[in-house]
Design a protein around this motif. Structure first.
Motif, PDB file in Angstrom:
ATOM      1  N   ASP A 184       0.824  -1.200   0.000  1.00 49.91           N
ATOM      2  CA  ASP A 184       0.000   0.000   0.000  1.00 49.91           C
ATOM      3  C   ASP A 184       0.862   1.255   0.000  1.00 49.91           C
ATOM      4  OD1 ASP A 184      -1.737   1.983   2.111  1.00 49.91           O
ATOM      5  OD2 ASP A 184      -2.812   1.017   0.471  1.00 49.91           O
ATOM      6  N   LYS A 185       0.352   2.301  -0.621  1.00 48.78           N
ATOM      7  CA  LYS A 185       1.106   3.556  -0.686  1.00 48.78           C
ATOM      8  C   LYS A 185       1.565   4.019   0.696  1.00 48.78           C
ATOM      9  CE  LYS A 185      -2.047   5.933  -2.753  1.00 48.78           C
ATOM     10  NZ  LYS A 185      -2.730   7.076  -3.386  1.00 48.78           N
ATOM     11  N   SER A 186       0.656   3.951   1.651  1.00 49.00           N
ATOM     12  CA  SER A 186       1.020   4.446   2.983  1.00 49.00           C
ATOM     13  C   SER A 186       2.116   3.598   3.604  1.00 49.00           C
ATOM     14  CB  SER A 186      -0.212   4.471   3.889  1.00 49.00           C
ATOM     15  OG  SER A 186      -0.787   3.196   3.989  1.00 49.00           O
ATOM     16  N   THR A 187       2.131   2.311   3.287  1.00 50.71           N
ATOM     17  CA  THR A 187       3.199   1.444   3.780  1.00 50.71           C
ATOM     18  C   THR A 187       4.532   1.866   3.188  1.00 50.71           C
ATOM     19  OG1 THR A 187       1.658  -0.387   3.944  1.00 50.71           O
ATOM     20  CG2 THR A 187       3.994  -0.945   3.901  1.00 50.71           C
ATOM     21  N   VAL A 188       4.510   2.148   1.898  1.00 48.25           N
ATOM     22  CA  VAL A 188       5.743   2.544   1.215  1.00 48.25           C
ATOM     23  C   VAL A 188       6.291   3.844   1.795  1.00 48.25           C
ATOM     24  CG1 VAL A 188       6.731   3.247  -0.990  1.00 48.25           C
ATOM     25  CG2 VAL A 188       5.180   1.292  -0.867  1.00 48.25           C
ATOM     26  N   THR A 189       5.387   4.732   2.153  1.00 50.84           N
ATOM     27  CA  THR A 189       5.842   5.978   2.785  1.00 50.84           C
ATOM     28  C   THR A 189       6.703   5.672   4.003  1.00 50.84           C
ATOM     29  OG1 THR A 189       3.879   7.180   2.065  1.00 50.84           O
ATOM     30  CG2 THR A 189       5.106   8.098   3.926  1.00 50.84           C
ATOM     31  N   ALA A 190       6.174   4.801   4.861  1.00 51.69           N
ATOM     32  CA  ALA A 190       6.902   4.469   6.089  1.00 51.69           C
ATOM     33  C   ALA A 190       8.195   3.726   5.787  1.00 51.69           C
ATOM     34  CB  ALA A 190       6.018   3.632   7.004  1.00 51.69           C
ATOM     35  N   LEU A 191       8.140   2.785   4.861  1.00 54.41           N
ATOM     36  CA  LEU A 191       9.329   2.004   4.524  1.00 54.41           C
ATOM     37  C   LEU A 191      10.427   2.904   3.967  1.00 54.41           C
ATOM     38  CD1 LEU A 191       7.654  -1.109   2.788  1.00 54.41           C
ATOM     39  CD2 LEU A 191       8.748  -1.069   5.038  1.00 54.41           C
ATOM     40  N   VAL A 192      10.033   3.759   3.048  1.00 55.52           N
ATOM     41  CA  VAL A 192      11.007   4.666   2.425  1.00 55.52           C
ATOM     42  C   VAL A 192      11.583   5.628   3.455  1.00 55.52           C
ATOM     43  CG1 VAL A 192      11.209   6.631   0.863  1.00 55.52           C
ATOM     44  CG2 VAL A 192      10.181   4.498   0.060  1.00 55.52           C
ATOM     45  N   ASN A 193      10.717   6.128   4.326  1.00 53.02           N
ATOM     46  CA  ASN A 193      11.215   7.048   5.358  1.00 53.02           C
ATOM     47  C   ASN A 193      12.284   6.394   6.223  1.00 53.02           C
ATOM     48  OD1 ASN A 193       9.722   9.214   4.551  1.00 53.02           O
ATOM     49  ND2 ASN A 193       8.076   8.898   6.027  1.00 53.02           N
ATOM     50  N   LYS A 194      12.086   5.121   6.480  1.00 54.56           N
ATOM     51  CA  LYS A 194      13.103   4.416   7.281  1.00 54.56           C
ATOM     52  C   LYS A 194      14.412   4.299   6.507  1.00 54.56           C
ATOM     53  CE  LYS A 194      13.686   0.551  10.378  1.00 54.56           C
ATOM     54  NZ  LYS A 194      13.061  -0.610  11.008  1.00 54.56           N
ATOM     55  N   LEU A 195      14.306   3.974   5.245  1.00 53.74           N
ATOM     56  CA  LEU A 195      15.516   3.872   4.422  1.00 53.74           C
ATOM     57  C   LEU A 195      16.205   5.238   4.307  1.00 53.74           C
ATOM     58  CD1 LEU A 195      14.305   1.474   1.586  1.00 53.74           C
ATOM     59  CD2 LEU A 195      15.824   0.934   3.496  1.00 53.74           C
ATOM     60  N   ILE A 196      15.404   6.272   4.297  1.00 49.59           N
ATOM     61  CA  ILE A 196      15.983   7.620   4.270  1.00 49.59           C
ATOM     62  C   ILE A 196      16.735   7.889   5.564  1.00 49.59           C
ATOM     63  CG2 ILE A 196      15.398  10.079   4.350  1.00 49.59           C
ATOM     64  CD1 ILE A 196      13.171   9.481   2.301  1.00 49.59           C
ATOM     65  N   ASN A 197      16.090   7.533   6.689  1.00 48.32           N
ATOM     66  CA  ASN A 197      16.755   7.718   7.980  1.00 48.32           C
ATOM     67  C   ASN A 197      18.079   6.959   8.063  1.00 48.32           C
ATOM     68  OD1 ASN A 197      14.760   9.360   8.928  1.00 48.32           O
ATOM     69  ND2 ASN A 197      13.634   7.722   9.944  1.00 48.32           N
ATOM     70  N   PHE A 198      18.103   5.793   7.455  1.00 52.38           N
ATOM     71  CA  PHE A 198      19.336   4.992   7.437  1.00 52.38           C
ATOM     72  C   PHE A 198      20.316   5.485   6.377  1.00 52.38           C
ATOM     73  CE2 PHE A 198      17.751   2.642  10.623  1.00 52.38           C
ATOM     74  CZ  PHE A 198      17.376   1.319  10.461  1.00 52.38           C
ATOM     75  N   LYS A 199      19.901   6.470   5.612  1.00 53.01           N
ATOM     76  CA  LYS A 199      20.731   7.066   4.573  1.00 53.01           C
ATOM     77  C   LYS A 199      21.031   6.128   3.409  1.00 53.01           C
ATOM     78  CE  LYS A 199      22.538  10.600   7.572  1.00 53.01           C
ATOM     79  NZ  LYS A 199      21.160  11.030   7.879  1.00 53.01           N
ATOM     80  N   TYR A 200      20.154   5.185   3.167  1.00 53.56           N
ATOM     81  CA  TYR A 200      20.317   4.311   2.021  1.00 53.56           C
ATOM     82  C   TYR A 200      19.698   4.938   0.771  1.00 53.56           C
ATOM     83  CZ  TYR A 200      21.505   0.638   5.357  1.00 53.56           C
ATOM     84  OH  TYR A 200      22.086  -0.100   6.354  1.00 53.56           O
ATOM     85  N   VAL A 201      18.685   5.759   0.950  1.00 46.56           N
ATOM     86  CA  VAL A 201      18.016   6.419  -0.188  1.00 46.56           C
ATOM     87  C   VAL A 201      17.725   7.876   0.142  1.00 46.56           C
ATOM     88  CG1 VAL A 201      16.889   4.234  -0.832  1.00 46.56           C
ATOM     89  CG2 VAL A 201      15.632   5.934   0.525  1.00 46.56           C
ATOM     90  N   GLU A 202      17.404   8.614  -0.893  1.00 45.71           N
ATOM     91  CA  GLU A 202      16.929   9.988  -0.717  1.00 45.71           C
ATOM     92  C   GLU A 202      15.722  10.192  -1.606  1.00 45.71           C
ATOM     93  OE1 GLU A 202      21.233  11.965   0.359  1.00 45.71           O
ATOM     94  OE2 GLU A 202      20.033  12.893  -1.211  1.00 45.71           O
ATOM     95  N   LYS A 203      15.023  11.282  -1.342  1.00 47.20           N
ATOM     96  CA  LYS A 203      13.796  11.575  -2.064  1.00 47.20           C
ATOM     97  C   LYS A 203      13.901  12.955  -2.684  1.00 47.20           C
ATOM     98  CE  LYS A 203      10.019  10.827   0.252  1.00 47.20           C
ATOM     99  NZ  LYS A 203       8.898  10.992   1.208  1.00 47.20           N
ATOM    100  N   ARG A 204      13.454  13.110  -3.930  1.00 50.41           N
ATOM    101  CA  ARG A 204      13.373  14.447  -4.525  1.00 50.41           C
ATOM    102  C   ARG A 204      12.127  14.558  -5.389  1.00 50.41           C
ATOM    103  NH1 ARG A 204      18.996  13.619  -7.700  1.00 50.41           N
ATOM    104  NH2 ARG A 204      18.383  11.865  -9.022  1.00 50.41           N
ATOM    105  N   THR A 205      11.590  15.782  -5.390  1.00 50.76           N
ATOM    106  CA  THR A 205      10.374  16.037  -6.147  1.00 50.76           C
ATOM    107  C   THR A 205      10.658  16.035  -7.634  1.00 50.76           C
ATOM    108  OG1 THR A 205       9.561  17.409  -4.342  1.00 50.76           O
ATOM    109  CG2 THR A 205       8.467  17.649  -6.465  1.00 50.76           C
ATOM    110  N   ASP A 206       9.747  15.413  -8.381  1.00 47.83           N
ATOM    111  CA  ASP A 206       9.881  15.374  -9.827  1.00 47.83           C
ATOM    112  C   ASP A 206       9.677  16.781 -10.393  1.00 47.83           C
ATOM    113  OD1 ASP A 206       9.173  15.006 -12.672  1.00 47.83           O
ATOM    114  OD2 ASP A 206       9.134  12.878 -12.168  1.00 47.83           O
ATOM    115  N   PRO A 207      10.625  17.258 -11.219  1.00 45.55           N
ATOM    116  CA  PRO A 207      10.502  18.621 -11.775  1.00 45.55           C
ATOM    117  C   PRO A 207       9.277  18.791 -12.671  1.00 45.55           C
ATOM    118  CG  PRO A 207      12.466  17.470 -12.616  1.00 45.55           C
ATOM    119  CD  PRO A 207      11.881  16.604 -11.564  1.00 45.55           C
TER     120      PRO A 207
END
Lengths: 151, 151
Positions: free
Chosen positions: B73-96
């Motif tokens: 689910d989208k909301s699940t992915v939000t949480a999963l990605v946020n954790k990966l961001i906290n661990f510095k494995y990924v980053e997020k950027r807005t699509d231009p």
DNA sequence: ACGTTATAGTTTGACATCAAACCTTTTCTA
DNA sequence: TAGAAAAGGTTTGATGTCAAACTATAACGT
């Protein structure tokens, strides 16, 4: 699954079996939840169903056996069983021979649901196994057993 | 699985395929978690791994594609990605081109883990598929696909 | 008989997961 | 062009799940 898997290297495809297993599991669960809900059994998860199914099959059981049968942690079973107790599908009583042991048994209300459970399970089977022969199912089971033994 | 399934009626055995699928899934996940932990990747769940794997395979992806690929689910992915961001494995950027869209991409640290992920996945494959031929695996995949299509 | 070890189940904390509601942005329709 | 509808992602609430710690009971060994 989407087109994202097109063009993958051949040696990555064997990884997909485990993923597909996960997908099938997720879909089966979603189906069960929907069907249970349709029969006014909202709030009953597949694992609640597993517990009830075990009780229908074997009768009264101690908690640790339930945990073993459904493949869940003891603490999980505590919560699951407590919910079934709240819904009045089951009750708990201490084993006279060992007061550490709590046995779980079906109430009248719980027993009355057996037919519904059978129908839900039938519906899942009918849907999942369409177009599969007995031989294919036997093969599938054999392969799954093999993998489970390996893990 | 214990002896509780001995002596069951034959027509109940087909129900066991879905259960076995669940068991295999649970065991595979447990294996993955253990292996990831052993490589000091504690806190990384199989679904985090799915996200990283998708990024290794396809590069930068928007959130909704990640949700689609990993089947969450989208909301699940939000949480999963946020954790990966906290661990510095990924980053997020807005699509231009569309500011609703957040694209997720691997960091240097995330990319450096690819080898570990490959090894974990290899270890799982080696363990799970012992004694299975290529043909058996193909059969298994075919049958699983069929069931998934049915559900 | 008594102290140690093991067992059964519960409590607690953390977290993956979904659904619903929400907010912002984009697309569509009249 | 303006309003409605749709899309992307987040927030919130509820829940299944596991691991660790805990409590009470039972089994074991000296």
């Amino acid at each position: 699954m989407s087109n994202y898997y097109q063009g993958m290297k051949a040696d990555m495809k064997s990884e997909l079996i485990i993923r597909q297993i996960g997908q099938v599991r997720d879909k089966a669960n979603a189906f069960l939840i929907k069907e249970l809900k349709r029969r006014h059994m909202k709030g009953i998860a597949p694992t609640h169903g597993d517990i009830l199914w075990a009780l229908y099959t074997y009768g009264e059981l101690p908690m640790n056996k339930l945990a073993q049968i459904i493949g869940r942690d003891k603490s999980t079973v505590t919560a699951l069983v407590n919910k079934l107790i709240n819904f009045k599908y089951v009750e708990k009583r201490t084993d006279p021979a060992d007061s550490r042991i709590s046995n779980i048994f079906l109430t009248e209300k719980g027993r009355a649901m057996k037919q519904d459970f059978w129908e839900v399970s039938e519906a899942l089977r009918a849907k999942a196994y369409q177009g599969l022969s007995k031989e294919q199912m036997a093969t599938l089971m054999e392969l799954l057993n093999k993998i489970q033994e390996n893990l």
